[in-house]
Design an enzyme around this catalytic site. Sequence first.
Site, PDB file in Angstrom:
ATOM      1  N   ASP A  23       0.976  -0.810  -0.142  1.00 47.26           N
ATOM      2  CA  ASP A  23       0.231  -0.020  -0.108  1.00 47.26           C
ATOM      3  C   ASP A  23       0.300   1.612  -0.086  1.00 47.26           C
ATOM      4  OD1 ASP A  23      -2.706   1.168  -0.105  1.00 47.26           O
ATOM      5  OD2 ASP A  23      -2.345   1.525   2.331  1.00 47.26           O
ATOM      6  N   GLU A  75       0.534   5.353   0.290  1.00 43.31           N
ATOM      7  CA  GLU A  75       0.126   6.943   0.525  1.00 43.31           C
ATOM      8  C   GLU A  75       0.643   7.675   0.001  1.00 43.31           C
ATOM      9  OE1 GLU A  75      -2.765   6.877   2.329  1.00 43.31           O
ATOM     10  OE2 GLU A  75      -2.614   5.105   2.801  1.00 43.31           O
ATOM     11  N   GLU A  97      -6.784  17.618   1.329  1.00 44.50           N
ATOM     12  CA  GLU A  97      -7.868  16.278   1.011  1.00 44.50           C
ATOM     13  C   GLU A  97      -6.781  15.094   1.614  1.00 44.50           C
ATOM     14  OE1 GLU A  97     -11.013  14.107  -1.856  1.00 44.50           O
ATOM     15  OE2 GLU A  97      -9.426  16.275  -2.003  1.00 44.50           O
ATOM     16  N   ASP A 123      -2.136  -0.675   6.672  1.00 42.35           N
ATOM     17  CA  ASP A 123      -3.204  -0.785   5.627  1.00 42.35           C
ATOM     18  C   ASP A 123      -3.120  -1.952   4.728  1.00 42.35           C
ATOM     19  OD1 ASP A 123      -4.886   0.943   6.566  1.00 42.35           O
ATOM     20  OD2 ASP A 123      -4.575   2.262   4.195  1.00 42.35           O
TER      21      ASP A 123
END
Length: 237
Positions: free
Chosen positions: A7, A9, A52, A157
């Site tokens: 994963d 980010e 965001e 995650d």
Amino acid sequence: MRQVVLDTETTGIDPRQGHRIIEIGCVEMVGRKLTNRHFHVYINPDREVEEEAFRVHGISNEFLADKPRFHEVAQEFFDFIKGAELIIHNAPFDIGFMDHEFDRVGGFPKTAEVCGVFDSLVYARKKHPGQKNNLDILCRRYGIDNSHRELHGALLDSEILADVYLLMTGGQTSLGLANNSDSDSKEEGGIEEIRRLSADRPALKVIRASEDELKVHEERLDLIDNKSGQSLWRIKH
């Protein structure tokens, strides 16, 4: 088979707009068992994290200021994933960012040229059509405790996704054949939270039937054959 659950980010949603990876988390599995090997790093993207995106993962510009750049960790990351099947939830997103970062460094092939890719989101949509299939929903569906997941994080995650993948692709999750609920309530047909056993636990003792027990078993099968035809235990599939 060696698999790496992965994963990332990022600073935003589109690398073509200059967005960068800021965290990579990977856990390794061999033969569908976690090996306790992992790769985890935070990366200084040399740009601002969009508000965001920050609300999703909580990784601030200040936190990333002293972290290494991607080119400093690229070879170690590449060596960790090379030759493995990558298990990623919504793979095009992460692979797109990874290829963008490797291209910026130069000298690296496309990820798909050196790794297999299993998109767990695509698989979940086929297995559970018409239902939501984000990671939180899948955790509830398969009885995985993710109560400690207040924000997204790449390593956390990937660890959660490893549990989801193992259950979704082969683990028994419920004895209620008619139940297909996303509810996590046991009264409504939910299942109990799974418990991961230690990888270094002692091997289970294998108890084999004795010669006398095998003889009695064969005699019982002979009796069944005489009464009702060939028994299921002697039918070759």
